[in-house]
Design an enzyme around this catalytic site. Structure first.
Site, mmCIF file in Angstrom:
data_model
loop_
_atom_site.group_PDB
_atom_site.id
_atom_site.type_symbol
_atom_site.label_atom_id
_atom_site.label_comp_id
_atom_site.label_asym_id
_atom_site.label_seq_id
_atom_site.Cartn_x
_atom_site.Cartn_y
_atom_site.Cartn_z
ATOM 1 N N ASN A 31 -24.332 -49.595 -15.281
ATOM 2 C CA ASN A 31 -25.293 -49.926 -14.273
ATOM 3 C C ASN A 31 -26.535 -49.786 -14.897
ATOM 4 O O ASN A 31 -27.103 -49.046 -15.259
ATOM 5 C CB ASN A 31 -25.153 -48.641 -13.242
ATOM 6 C CG ASN A 31 -26.275 -48.652 -12.009
ATOM 7 O OD1 ASN A 31 -27.015 -49.622 -12.123
ATOM 8 N ND2 ASN A 31 -26.201 -47.830 -10.990
ATOM 9 N N HIS A 38 -25.579 -50.064 -0.680
ATOM 10 C CA HIS A 38 -24.785 -48.803 -1.144
ATOM 11 C C HIS A 38 -23.408 -49.177 -0.747
ATOM 12 O O HIS A 38 -22.570 -48.301 -0.187
ATOM 13 C CB HIS A 38 -25.267 -47.701 -0.077
ATOM 14 C CG HIS A 38 -26.530 -46.958 -0.404
ATOM 15 N ND1 HIS A 38 -27.410 -46.695 0.898
ATOM 16 C CD2 HIS A 38 -27.033 -46.800 -1.555
ATOM 17 C CE1 HIS A 38 -28.368 -46.080 0.197
ATOM 18 N NE2 HIS A 38 -28.257 -46.156 -1.142
ATOM 19 N N ARG A 85 -22.416 -52.634 -12.117
ATOM 20 C CA ARG A 85 -22.901 -52.991 -10.525
ATOM 21 C C ARG A 85 -24.188 -53.841 -10.622
ATOM 22 O O ARG A 85 -24.914 -54.099 -11.633
ATOM 23 C CB ARG A 85 -23.632 -51.488 -10.375
ATOM 24 C CG ARG A 85 -24.375 -51.547 -9.220
ATOM 25 C CD ARG A 85 -25.398 -50.338 -8.991
ATOM 26 N NE ARG A 85 -26.017 -50.499 -8.064
ATOM 27 C CZ ARG A 85 -27.375 -49.821 -7.423
ATOM 28 N NH1 ARG A 85 -27.902 -49.484 -8.739
ATOM 29 N NH2 ARG A 85 -27.849 -49.945 -6.567
ATOM 30 N N GLU A 136 -19.295 -43.784 -6.864
ATOM 31 C CA GLU A 136 -19.349 -45.408 -6.882
ATOM 32 C C GLU A 136 -18.836 -46.217 -8.183
ATOM 33 O O GLU A 136 -18.502 -47.033 -8.226
ATOM 34 C CB GLU A 136 -21.087 -45.551 -6.854
ATOM 35 C CG GLU A 136 -21.463 -45.110 -5.164
ATOM 36 C CD GLU A 136 -22.861 -45.054 -5.162
ATOM 37 O OE1 GLU A 136 -23.366 -44.019 -5.484
ATOM 38 O OE2 GLU A 136 -23.691 -46.079 -4.720
ATOM 39 N N ARG A 159 -39.211 -44.433 1.394
ATOM 40 C CA ARG A 159 -39.110 -45.680 2.343
ATOM 41 C C ARG A 159 -39.315 -45.186 3.667
ATOM 42 O O ARG A 159 -38.878 -44.423 4.141
ATOM 43 C CB ARG A 159 -37.710 -46.502 2.120
ATOM 44 C CG ARG A 159 -37.561 -46.987 0.927
ATOM 45 C CD ARG A 159 -36.548 -47.955 0.591
ATOM 46 N NE ARG A 159 -35.929 -48.250 -0.709
ATOM 47 C CZ ARG A 159 -34.931 -47.874 -1.141
ATOM 48 N NH1 ARG A 159 -34.024 -47.266 -0.549
ATOM 49 N NH2 ARG A 159 -34.641 -48.413 -2.384
#
Ligand code: ADP
Length: 396
Positions: free
Chosen positions: A7, A178, A89, A381, A237
């Site tokens: 990643n 996600h 990823r 993940e 956010r």
């Protein structure tokens, strides 16, 4: 089979080496500050932790450090040839890829073309891909996208009510993120429900947060949009706002569009409202200490998650289970309690003892009376990326 999962961020590289025979993690690490004065290299190899600092010019240098650490006497590999495949990823697939994809010159060029949709992420992911292909050119490499699990959304869910040409010409629409987490957690929830037809809401609540509505294993809606800014209120956010706020803020404050976008991504959300922190632990503590803004931030976060749960129940015409995951979802009984409080009217009722006792592990935390089952499911993940790498890396 051994799969290396990568990643890559703009100045970081996170990895795991997974033995797919038992899905065990042989090694993992995070290298930060690549290209800066000194990189920080944190690794756990066969359970042994280390942390060192060293200047690393670029992602190739970082990868070389990783591979050196993986090979040797007290290391999981005798030679890098024992790595069977590499899974990467990649944040954005645009509409080009609905599934993971084996990497070659053509698919890499396609990912490059999609970079305008994720200018901060895809180019960084590509740096990791190119560094790996230079060092391990003969090993299958696969891109696993954050967006592709959501590619099953119907058009009435993913379209924005904007002039249609913006979709046709520029593919401006909801994509969702996600995805590897939503895929893993929804399929674990489905297993826990007995593997039958199911309607599940996955609540991925970390620093970044998103919900997905999943019917029989297929995503039908999700809260993030063209970018991860849409949807829930997050650590920093804003989530959903009236788009007119942007122009109004610019007029009132003199901020540029770049500064305003940065404010929405980095200075808003729980951090912006509380004025304390983006970390829920700090904000919960501040609330306990009597900080009213901290309390408001948490109430807003909770209220907005509840509203989306209700709307996804309507979108799916029912609900079998809610699954909580990621930092907050896995580790915070108090936030889970507040998220499920006063939802008994729509059939959601927690078992307080089970909720308190379930931290960082799988558990069913709903009461026997609850019509909807509530699970805590730790996400994984990297394992999804490794599984996808095997699936797509060796297919013709
Ligand atoms: P990221 O989106 O960065 O991957 P994580 O899924 O690791 O985030 O979640 C990080 C967030 O989880 C932190 O910001 C923190 O607020 C929250 N968190 C972790 N543990 C707890 C806890 N015990 N109680 C409340 N919040 C927690």
């Amino acid at each position: 089979m051994k799969v290396l999962v990568i990643n890559a961020g703009s100045s970081s590289l996170k990895y795991q080496l997974i033995d797919m025979d038992n899905e065990g993690v042989l090694a993992k690490g995070l290298i930060e500050r690549i290209g800066l004065d000194k990189a920080i290299i944190g690794q756990t190899i066969l359970g042994k932790k280390s942390k060192v600092e060293e200047r690393l010019a670029d992602h190739s240098a970082a990868l070389k450090v990783v591979l050196d650490a993986l090979v040797g006497q007290d290391a999981p590999l005798k030679s890098i040839e024992e790595i069977d495949a590499v899974g990467h990823r990649v944040v954005h697939s645009g509409e080009k890829f609905c599934t993971s994809v084996k990497l070659d010159d053509g698919t890499i060029a396609d990912i490059e073309k999609i970079s305008d949709l994720a200018p901060l992420h895809n180019p960084a992911n590509l740096m990791g891909i190119k560094a790996c292909l230079n060092i391990l050119p003969s090993k299958p490499a696969v891109a696993v996208f954050d967006t592709s699990f959501h590619s099953t959304m119907p058009d009435h869910a993913f379209m924005y009510a904007l002039p249609y040409d913006l979709y046709k010409d520029h593919q401006i629409r909801k994509y969702g993120f996600h995805g590897t987490s939503h895929l893993f957690v929804s399929s674990e929830a489905n297993k826990a429900l007995g593997g039958k037809k199911s309607k599940v809401i996955v609540c991925h609540l970390g620093n970044g947060a998103s919900l997905s509505a999943v019917v029989d294993g297929k995503c039908v809606d999700t809260t993030m949009g063209l970018t991860p800014l849409e949807g829930l209120m997050m650590g920093t956010r804003s989530g959903d706002i009236d788009p007119s706020v942007v122009e109004f803020v610019m007029q009132k404050t003199g901020q540029t569009i770049g500064e305003t976008t940065n404010m929405l991504n980095k200075k808003s959300g729980v951090f912006g409202v509380s004025g304390v922190s983006s970390d829920f632990r700090d904000v919960l503590q501040a609330e306990k200490d009597g900080n009213k803004q901290a309390s408001l931030a948490i109430e807003m976060f909770v209220y907005r998650v509840k509203k989306y749960i209700g709307s996804y129940m309507a979108a799916m015409n029912g609900l079998d289970a809610i699954a909580f995951t990621a930092g907050v979802g896995e580790n915070s009984p108090i936030l889970r309690e507040r998220l499920c409080k006063e939802l008994d009217g729509i059939g959601i009722l927690l078992d307080d003892k089970k909720n308190q006792a379930t931290v960082g592990e799988f558990g069913q935390i709903s009461s026997k009376k609850s019509k909807v089952k509530v699970f805590v499911i730790p996400t994984n993940e990297e394992l999804v990326i490794a599984r996808e790498t095997i699936k797509y890396g060796f297919s013709k």
